[in-house]
Write a protein that holds these residues in place. Structure first.
Motif, PDB file in Angstrom:
ATOM      1  N   UNK A  99       6.300  40.737  35.382  1.00 48.01           N
ATOM      2  CA  UNK A  99       6.956  39.991  36.459  1.00 48.01           C
ATOM      3  C   UNK A  99       8.323  39.277  36.136  1.00 48.01           C
ATOM      4  N   UNK A 100       9.468  39.305  36.587  1.00 44.42           N
ATOM      5  CA  UNK A 100      10.627  38.583  35.925  1.00 44.42           C
ATOM      6  C   UNK A 100      11.048  37.557  37.178  1.00 44.42           C
ATOM      7  N   UNK A 101      11.650  36.421  36.644  1.00 40.29           N
ATOM      8  CA  UNK A 101      12.426  35.500  37.594  1.00 40.29           C
ATOM      9  C   UNK A 101      13.838  35.659  37.063  1.00 40.29           C
ATOM     10  N   UNK A 102      14.452  36.334  38.149  1.00 38.14           N
ATOM     11  CA  UNK A 102      16.122  36.463  38.200  1.00 38.14           C
ATOM     12  C   UNK A 102      16.670  36.321  39.216  1.00 38.14           C
ATOM     13  N   UNK A 145       2.384  33.678  36.725  1.00 38.49           N
ATOM     14  CA  UNK A 145       2.856  34.378  38.159  1.00 38.49           C
ATOM     15  C   UNK A 145       4.198  35.010  37.550  1.00 38.49           C
ATOM     16  N   UNK A 146       4.841  34.512  36.762  1.00 46.93           N
ATOM     17  CA  UNK A 146       6.062  34.975  36.014  1.00 46.93           C
ATOM     18  C   UNK A 146       5.846  35.432  34.636  1.00 46.93           C
ATOM     19  N   UNK A 147       6.301  36.623  34.134  1.00 49.34           N
ATOM     20  CA  UNK A 147       6.260  36.687  32.450  1.00 49.34           C
ATOM     21  C   UNK A 147       7.349  36.040  31.732  1.00 49.34           C
ATOM     22  N   UNK A 148       8.565  36.352  32.413  1.00 49.63           N
ATOM     23  CA  UNK A 148       9.872  36.180  31.835  1.00 49.63           C
ATOM     24  C   UNK A 148      10.772  35.584  32.834  1.00 49.63           C
ATOM     25  N   UNK A 149      11.684  34.557  32.633  1.00 50.67           N
ATOM     26  CA  UNK A 149      12.647  33.975  33.522  1.00 50.67           C
ATOM     27  C   UNK A 149      13.872  33.845  32.736  1.00 50.67           C
ATOM     28  N   UNK A 150      14.964  34.464  33.182  1.00 51.91           N
ATOM     29  CA  UNK A 150      16.392  34.255  32.611  1.00 51.91           C
ATOM     30  C   UNK A 150      17.104  33.349  33.849  1.00 51.91           C
ATOM     31  N   UNK A 151      17.611  32.365  33.260  1.00 55.44           N
ATOM     32  CA  UNK A 151      18.471  31.390  34.007  1.00 55.44           C
ATOM     33  C   UNK A 151      19.232  30.355  33.127  1.00 55.44           C
ATOM     34  N   UNK A 152      19.759  29.471  34.179  1.00 57.60           N
ATOM     35  CA  UNK A 152      20.515  28.386  33.167  1.00 57.60           C
ATOM     36  C   UNK A 152      19.781  27.501  32.324  1.00 57.60           C
ATOM     37  N   UNK A 153      20.288  27.132  31.331  1.00 56.79           N
ATOM     38  CA  UNK A 153      19.493  25.951  30.389  1.00 56.79           C
ATOM     39  C   UNK A 153      18.909  24.828  31.231  1.00 56.79           C
ATOM     40  N   UNK A 154      17.653  24.597  31.484  1.00 48.58           N
ATOM     41  CA  UNK A 154      16.951  23.469  31.951  1.00 48.58           C
ATOM     42  C   UNK A 154      15.806  22.843  31.271  1.00 48.58           C
ATOM     43  N   UNK A 155      15.534  21.449  31.439  1.00 51.67           N
ATOM     44  CA  UNK A 155      14.528  20.900  30.625  1.00 51.67           C
ATOM     45  C   UNK A 155      13.233  21.363  30.961  1.00 51.67           C
ATOM     46  N   UNK A 156      12.632  21.657  29.629  1.00 51.58           N
ATOM     47  CA  UNK A 156      11.161  22.285  29.893  1.00 51.58           C
ATOM     48  C   UNK A 156      10.275  21.444  29.006  1.00 51.58           C
ATOM     49  N   UNK A 157       9.021  21.702  29.274  1.00 57.11           N
ATOM     50  CA  UNK A 157       8.004  21.218  28.392  1.00 57.11           C
ATOM     51  C   UNK A 157       7.995  21.947  27.019  1.00 57.11           C
ATOM     52  N   UNK A 158       7.069  21.424  26.010  1.00 59.63           N
ATOM     53  CA  UNK A 158       7.168  22.128  24.832  1.00 59.63           C
ATOM     54  C   UNK A 158       6.357  23.464  24.800  1.00 59.63           C
ATOM     55  N   UNK A 159       5.534  23.822  25.852  1.00 58.59           N
ATOM     56  CA  UNK A 159       4.870  24.778  26.030  1.00 58.59           C
ATOM     57  C   UNK A 159       5.910  25.933  26.372  1.00 58.59           C
ATOM     58  N   UNK A 160       6.944  25.788  26.741  1.00 54.02           N
ATOM     59  CA  UNK A 160       7.887  26.886  27.070  1.00 54.02           C
ATOM     60  C   UNK A 160       8.832  27.219  26.140  1.00 54.02           C
ATOM     61  N   UNK A 161       8.834  28.448  25.682  1.00 52.96           N
ATOM     62  CA  UNK A 161       9.647  29.139  24.654  1.00 52.96           C
ATOM     63  C   UNK A 161      11.050  29.655  25.256  1.00 52.96           C
ATOM     64  N   UNK A 273      16.720  33.031  28.010  1.00 55.63           N
ATOM     65  CA  UNK A 273      15.355  33.576  28.381  1.00 55.63           C
ATOM     66  C   UNK A 273      14.266  32.825  28.129  1.00 55.63           C
ATOM     67  N   UNK A 274      13.460  32.748  28.993  1.00 54.61           N
ATOM     68  CA  UNK A 274      12.105  31.729  29.089  1.00 54.61           C
ATOM     69  C   UNK A 274      10.909  32.441  29.185  1.00 54.61           C
ATOM     70  N   UNK A 275       9.860  31.863  28.355  1.00 51.12           N
ATOM     71  CA  UNK A 275       8.480  32.533  28.276  1.00 51.12           C
ATOM     72  C   UNK A 275       7.564  31.426  27.971  1.00 51.12           C
ATOM     73  N   UNK A 276       6.312  31.596  28.380  1.00 54.40           N
ATOM     74  CA  UNK A 276       5.388  30.653  27.954  1.00 54.40           C
ATOM     75  C   UNK A 276       4.779  30.801  26.608  1.00 54.40           C
TER      76      UNK A 276
END
Length: 301
Positions: A99-102, A145-161, A273-276
């Motif tokens: 599941x991708x978020x694009x 719900x999603x495996x990988x997301x590709x999007x603009x740089x956004x603030x995330x928690x330390x759990x998000x790679x 690119x983001x993933x948990x």
């Protein structure tokens, strides 16, 4: 570079990149902050590059660091997999929906390269893609719900790679008959009517923030969620559309449009690119991330 280099230094490099902080990297690695700083110092000397630049309470990777981090992470993962006896991993043995978020423009760029390869070589891997707003990004990854997301740089928690993909710049698109073509000033840009591509009710973006520096704003006449529809509309009326430069070429042979520079400076927008973190050991997720990076490299992103 000369002499031997402790491979553990690269583990520290990855941790600082993931955490965005020397202190947080030290906590994650269960070592002292001076030990992290010392490791970075040795790498900086070897590479003759600062690797990270302080930005407020965080450290931001330099272009050189962004350029090598994918290889560093991949090499570390290969070594870790070897220790765990996973060298024999075969993707064809792993039926899976990824599941991708694009955004729609990213689908149109990535999928013509990615999907034919999957269909031909790994038909057991299927892809489900949807658009995601930045407030949904981290919760969707955490809930799987999603495996990988590709999007603009956004603030995330330390759990998000995250992994740097590219930087977006922007251009103005309009019909050849639009009066803006003959008067490309910041004033005429601000008084014109605009089409905006944005998800849900999020109307403020990096272009608006840059325009606000001049005490100006856009007059939004149309907001929609897809660039194809927006380009089609502006090609037939007097609206302006501001969109990412690298995506506009796919529309230039479909619609009669002018592609023009912005009349004011807008900082490039980093795309990641983001993933948990729970997917760090998910070999299918790792495999798909590698494929997406390969596609980005083939496309010259």
């Amino acid at each position: 570079m000369h002499g031997k280099l402790d491979l553990n230094l690269f583990v520290v490099l990855r941790a600082v990149y993931d955490q965005g902080s020397i202190t947080k990297a030290a906590n994650a690695l269960h070592i002292t902050q001076p030990a992290v700083s010392h490791a970075l110092g040795r790498l900086r000397e070897k590479f003759d590059d600062p690797l990270f630049i302080r930005h407020g309470r965080q450290v931001v990777p330099t272009p050189f660091c962004q350029g090598i981090i994918a290889s560093v992470v991949k090499s570390i993962e290969t070594l870790e997999s070897t220790l765990k006896g996973k060298v024999g991993f075969d993707i064809s043995d792993k039926p899976r929906q990824v599941n991708l978020g694009l955004r729609d423009v990213l689908e149109s760029i990535f999928f013509p390269v990615l999907i034919p390869e999957l269909v031909k070589h790994t038909p057991n891997i299927t892809v489900n893609s949807r658009q995601v707003t930045w407030p949904e990004l981290a919760p969707a990854l955490a809930a799987k719900e999603l495996d990988i997301v590709i999007d603009a740089l956004v603030p995330t928690s330390r759990d998000i790679r995250s992994q740097f993909i590219c930087e977006e710049t922007f251009v103005v698109v309009c019909a050849p008959s639009n009066s803006y073509v003959d008067n490309q000033s910041i004033k005429s840009y601000s008084v014109a009517q605009h089409a905006l591509v944005s998800l849900k009710d999020s109307k403020l973006d990096t272009v608006d923030l840059a325009l606000a520096q001049h005490n100006l704003h856009r007059n939004i006449a149309l907001q929609c969620e897809h660039y194809f529809a927006a380009v089609n509309v502006v090609s037939q009326c007097d609206l302006l559309l501001t969109m990412p430069t690298r995506f506009v070429q796919q529309f230039s042979n479909k619609f009669d449009i002018e592609i023009l520079p912005l009349p004011f400076d807008v900082p490039p927008l980093p795309v990641h690119m983001y993933w948990h973190k729970h997917a760090d050991e998910d070999l299918v997720n790792v495999w798909m991330r590698d494929r997406l990076l390969d596609v980005a490299n083939k496309l010259g992103l």
